[in-house]
Scaffold this active site. Structure first.
Site, PDB file in Angstrom:
ATOM      1  N   HIS A   1       2.389  -7.384  -3.119  1.00  0.00           N
ATOM      2  CA  HIS A   1       3.166  -7.314  -4.352  1.00  0.00           C
ATOM      3  C   HIS A   1       2.373  -7.629  -5.596  1.00  0.00           C
ATOM      4  CE1 HIS A   1       6.408  -6.557  -1.636  1.00  0.00           C
ATOM      5  NE2 HIS A   1       6.894  -5.896  -2.665  1.00  0.00           N
TER       6      HIS A   1
ATOM      7  N   GLU B   1      10.722   2.591   6.698  1.00  0.00           N
ATOM      8  CA  GLU B   1       9.521   1.777   6.582  1.00  0.00           C
ATOM      9  C   GLU B   1       9.203   1.019   7.866  1.00  0.00           C
ATOM     10  OE1 GLU B   1       9.987  -0.975   3.287  1.00  0.00           O
ATOM     11  OE2 GLU B   1      12.080  -1.334   3.768  1.00  0.00           O
TER      12      GLU B   1
ATOM     13  N   ASP C   1       5.120  -0.669   3.932  1.00  0.00           N
ATOM     14  CA  ASP C   1       5.496  -1.347   5.170  1.00  0.00           C
ATOM     15  C   ASP C   1       5.293  -0.448   6.382  1.00  0.00           C
ATOM     16  OD1 ASP C   1       6.195  -4.014   4.590  1.00  0.00           O
ATOM     17  OD2 ASP C   1       7.989  -3.313   3.558  1.00  0.00           O
TER      18      ASP C   1
ATOM     19  N   CYS D   1       8.524   6.240  -1.729  1.00  0.00           N
ATOM     20  CA  CYS D   1       8.448   5.245  -2.803  1.00  0.00           C
ATOM     21  C   CYS D   1       7.392   4.191  -2.528  1.00  0.00           C
ATOM     22  CB  CYS D   1       9.806   4.597  -3.052  1.00  0.00           C
ATOM     23  SG  CYS D   1      10.392   3.653  -1.637  1.00  0.00           S
TER      24      CYS D   1
HETATM   25  C1  PEP Z   1       7.281  -0.017   0.992  1.00  0.00           C
HETATM   26  O1  PEP Z   1       7.318  -0.808   1.936  1.00  0.00           O
HETATM   27  O2  PEP Z   1       6.548   0.994   0.966  1.00  0.00           O
HETATM   28  C2  PEP Z   1       8.106  -0.254  -0.196  1.00  0.00           C
HETATM   29  C3  PEP Z   1       8.193   0.631  -1.157  1.00  0.00           C
HETATM   30  O3  PEP Z   1       8.749  -1.455  -0.270  1.00  0.00           O
HETATM   31  P1  PEP Z   1       8.030  -2.815  -0.697  1.00  0.00           P
HETATM   32  O4  PEP Z   1       6.639  -2.476  -1.147  1.00  0.00           O
HETATM   33  O5  PEP Z   1       8.848  -3.412  -1.787  1.00  0.00           O
HETATM   34  O6  PEP Z   1       8.062  -3.600   0.553  1.00  0.00           O
HETATM   35 MG    MG Z   2       8.873  -2.301   2.028  1.00  0.00          MG
END
Ligand code: PEP
Ligand code: MG
Length: 659
Positions: free
Chosen positions: A302, A543, A567, A614
C-alpha cells in the site's frame, strides 16, 4: 562502470574492527563508489562502522560492488585483501572464489553517502532534504527509585503530559488553519485521553510507590489500551490505537527520545521510513512528500500504491540497515530504477535534478492523451478509470482524464478519523464522489481491512498469517455493526450517480450470496424507513486463485468482475506482496498469474458480464494488450498512470490494425 564480484572472506575472525578499518582505508583511495552486500544488506565500504554493522564472519560470502572509472583496480585490490591476500596481494594469490556477475554500461559515479538499493515503488526522481521517521520501539525495564526521588519524578511525568498537550494544541491550530476537520477532532480527542484520570491516576500511583515514570507510563497505558481492544464494539475498540500512541509519545518524552511524529512533517521532503502503516499513510501530508524511501514493502504494497496515487517517486524494500538511515540528512532518489544515494554530493544532486527534468518532460509528452476516449481497433471503448482512497483525490483523478472510478478503497477513510465513520459521514463521502463523476460510473469497494491494512480495534487479535486470515468480506460478514452502516450509506448515496458496489476477497460463492443478502436486507430496511435508495450494479473482486478458478460459477451471481492482480499475484505465487525479498516471485507477468487472469476473463465473457482490472497491472503498458485481448473493458489504476495507459490502448488498436 559497475563491477560486482562474490568473495569468500578469508580474514582471521572476519571483518571485525581492525580489518574493517583497513578495508575502509583502502576503499577510500579509489574514486569509485564501493559497496559490500551481505544478504539483503548493503554497506558503504568506505565506512568502518557500516562495514562492522554487517557482521561478516570468516568464511562468509559477500558481494563486492564497485561503481566508477577505477572500479577494476578497486575490485582487484579489495578482493585480494578480503580473500586473505593482504593489502598488496593479488587475486591470483588469494584464495578467493570470484565470479563476475554484472557489468553495466559505463556511467558517472554517484558521490556522497551510501547507495541504497530497493525496488521501484513509484516512478520518478526526487532530490532534497530527508525526513527520517524511524521509531524506537524498545521498552524500558522498570526501575526502582528511592522515596526521596518520588516528588521530582511526579513533576517530570506531569511536565511530560503538558509537553504532549502543547504539541497537540499546536497541531490543532495548524490543522484548523488547513481546515482538516477530521484531524482537529483526532487531536482534541487524543489530548483529552492524555489527561484522563484513568490513565494519569494509576501512573502517578505507581510513581508514588517508587516505580520510574517511563516504565509506569508504558505499563499502565498499554494495559489500558488492551482493555479498549477487548471491548465488544468496533467503534470503541479503535481507541486502543490512540492510547498506544499516547503512551508511546509520553514514554518517548520521559526517555528523552527524539519525538518523530508525522505531524512534524511541515516542509517538502523525502520521507525515510522502515514500515509505514496504512494509518501512518492516512495521516501523512502527502502534498509535502517529494519522495519516499522505505525498508519494507514491495511494488504492490500500500505504500507503493499511495505513492503512485500521488505521483510521488518511491523506492520500497530498501536493503539497508535501519541504523544506517537514522543519520541521513538528504537523498537523491530514483524511483524508476529503485535506488537512492544518501547525502549526495553537489555533482550527484545536479545529475538527479537533470534526470528529474527529463522525467517530467517525458510525463508531459503523454499528458496529451489524458482526455482522449480510448478505443480498440474493433471499436470497443475502454474505460480507463482511477483508483482512489478518499474524496480528496477526485479532482486529481478528473484532471488526469479518469473516465470514472474503478476502485474506491474505502478502508483509508476508516483509518483516518478518531472513530470509525458513521453511516451519515460515509454517505456524504460516497455521494460527493458519485456526484463528481456522474454520469460516469464509480466502483466503491466495501471495507477491505486485514492483511497489510489492519484496523486497530476492528481487525481483532493478531493472526499468524494476516494475508490468509480474517480480512475483507470474511470480516465484514462476521461484523454486521461494521458492514451494514456501509451498505446503507452506499444504497442511499446511489441516488447521486452511477454506483457499482464491489465485494473484496471473495473465495467462495457462499460469500457472494451472503453479501448480496445483507445488501438486500439493508435496502428493505431503508425502504421501510422511507429513505431514498438508488440502483446499483453488484460485482466482486477476483483476487484469490479460488475465485479465478471458479470464475464461471461466480459470474452467474454478479454484474461484473474486477481483477485484483496485486493479491491474485501474491496468492497464486504464495509470495507476500509486502516482502521485498520475494519481488522475484511477486510478478504479475508470471505465466501462472497470467493464466489465472485469462481464466477469470473467460468466465466473465462466457456469462456475459463485463470484466475490469483494478490491480496495479491495469496501468502496466506491457500487459495492457494482453488484458484487452482477453476481453477486459475497464482498466483502473493510480491516477498518475492514466494518460500513459490511454496511450497504450490507442496504440494497441493502431498497431494491430496496421499488422
Ligand atoms: C488488488 O489486490 O489487486 C487490489 C486492487 O486490492 P488491494 O491492492 O487494495 O488489496
Ligand atoms: Mg486486494
Amino acid at each position: 562502470m559497475i563491477l560486482e564480484q562474490r568473495v569468500t572472506v578469508m580474514l582471521d575472525e572476519g571483518l571485525h574492527a581492525r580489518p574493517a578499518a583497513r578495508l575502509a582505508q583502502m576503499a577510500k583511495t579509489f574514486a569509485s563508489q564501493v559497496d559490500i552486500v551481505k544478504g539483503d544488506r548493503t554497506a558503504n565500504a568506505k565506512s568502518t562502522v557500516k562495514i562492522m554493522l554487517l557482521t561478516v564472519k570468516e568464511g562468509e560470502e559477500i558481494l563486492l560492488r564497485a561503481d566508477g572509472a577505477d572500479a577494476p583496480a578497486a575490485m582487484s585490490e579489495l578482493c585480494a585483501f578480503l580473500g586473505g591476500g593482504g593489502a598488496n596481494g593479488t587475486m591470483a594469490q588469494a584464495e578467493t572464489k570470484v565470479e563476475t556477475l554484472a557489468e553495466a554500461a559505463p556511467g558517472p559515479a554517484e558521490g556522497g553517502g551510501e547507495r541504497i538499493t530497493g525496488v521501484c515503488g513509484s516512478e520518478g526522481v526526487a532530490v532534497g532534504p530527508a525526513f527520517v521517521y524511524l521509531l524506537d520501539r524498545t521498552m524500558p525495564a522498570p526501575r526502582r527509585i528511592v522515596p526521596s526521588e518520588v516528588e521530582a519524578e511526579l513533576l517530570r511525568f506531569r511536565n511530560a503530559v503538558l509537553t504532549l498537550c502543547r504539541a497537540l494544541d499546536e497541531a490543532t491550530v495548524q490543522e484548523a488553519d488547513g481546515a482538516a476537520a477530521a484531524d482537529v477532532q483526532v487531536f482534541a480527542a487524543i489530548r483529552e485521553l492524555a489527561q484522563d484520570v484513568e490513565l494519569v491516576g494509576p501512573i502517578e500511583e505507581r510513581i508514588a510507590a517508587c516505580q520510574d515514570a517511563a516504565s509506569a507510563t508504558f505499563d499502565v497505558g498499554l494495559a489500558l489500551a488492551d482493555r479498549f481492544a477487548g471491548i465488544d464494539d468496533a467503534y470503541f475498540r479503535t481507541r486502543a490505537d490512540d492510547l498506544r500512541g499516547i503512551t508511546r509519545r509520553l514514554g518517548d518524552i520521559l526517555l528523552g527520545r527524539r519525538d518523530v511524529d508525522l505531524g512534524a512533517f511541515s516542509e517538502p521532503s523525502i520521507l525515510v521510513a522502515g514500515e509505514l502503516s496504512a494509518l501512518d499513510l492516512a495521516r501523512l501530508p502527502m502534498h509535502l512528500v517529494t519522495g519516499l524511501l522505505t525498508t519494507e514493502g514491495g511494488p504492490t504494497s500500500h505504500v507503493a500504491i499511495i505513492a503512485r496515487a500521488f505521483g510521488v517517486p518511491a523506492v520500497v524494500g530498501a536493503r539497508v540497515a535501519i541504523d544506517a538511515l537514522r543519520a541521513v540528512r538528504s537523498l537523491a532518489l530514483d524511483g524508476t530504477a529503485g535506488y537512492a544515494i544518501a547525502d549526495p554530493d553537489a555533482e550527484t544532486q545536479a545529475r538527479f535534478r537533470q534526470k528529474k527534468a527529463e522525467a517530467d518532460e517525458a510525463r508531459q509528452a503523454v499528458e496529451r492523451f489524458a482526455h482522449v476516449e480510448p478505443r480498440t481497433r474493433d471499436g470497443r471503448l475502454i474505460e480507463v478509470a482511477a483508483n482512489i482512497g478518499s474524496a480528496a483525490e477526485v479532482d486529481a483523478a478528473l484532471s488526469s482524464g479518469a473516465m470514472g472510478v474503478g476502485l474506491f478503497r474505502t478502508e483509508f477513510m476508516f483509518m483516518r478519523g478518531a472513530s470509525l465513520p458513521s453511516e451519515q459521514e460515509q454517505y456524504r463521502t460516497y455521494a460527493k464522489v458519485l456526484s463528481a463523476f456522474a454520469p460516469r460510473p464509480v466502483v466503491i469497494r466495501t471495507l477491505d481491512i486485514g492483511g497489510d491494512k489492519p484496523l486497530s480495534g476492528v481487525s481483532g487479535e493478531a493472526e499468524a498469517n494476516p494475508f490468509l486470515g480474517w480480512r475483507g468480506i470474511r470480516m465484514c460478514l462476521d461484523q454486521p455493526d461494521l458492514f451494514d452502516p456501509q451498505l446503507r450509506a452506499l444504497l442511499r448515496a446511489a441516488v447521486h450517480g452511477r454506483l457499482r458496489i464491489m465485494f473484496p476477497m471473495i473465495s467462495d460463492i457462499s460469500e457472494v450470496l451472503a453479501a448480496k443478502a445483507s445488501l438486500a436486507a439493508c435496502r428493505a430496511a431503508l425502504e421501510a424507513e422511507g429513505q431514498d435508495t438508488g440502483p446499483v450494479e453488484v460485482g466482486i473482486m477476483i483476487e484469490t486463485p479460488a475465485a479465478a478458478l471458479c470464475a464461471r460459477e461466480l459470474a452467474g451471481h454478479v454484474d461484473f468482475f474486477s481483477i485484483g492482480t496485486n493479491d491474485l499475484t501474491q496468492y497464486t505465487m504464495a509470495a507476500d506482496r509486502t516482502n521485498a525479498r520475494l519481488a522475484r516471485l511477486n510478478r504479475v507477468d508470471h505465466p501462472a498469474v497470467l493464466r489465472m487472469i485469462e481464466l477469470a476473463c473467460a468466465g466473465a465473457l462466457e456469462a456475459g458480464i463485463w470484466v475490469g482490472v483494478c490491480g496495479e497491472a491495469a496501468g502496466d503498458v506491457a500487459l495492457i494488450p494482453k488484458l484487452l485481448g482477453w476481453g477486459v473493458t475497464e482498466l483502473s489504476m493510480s491516477v498518475s498512470l492514466i494518460p500513459r495507459a490511454k496511450k497504450a490502448v490507442v496504440e494497441y488498436g493502431q498497431g494491430v490494425a496496421a499488422a
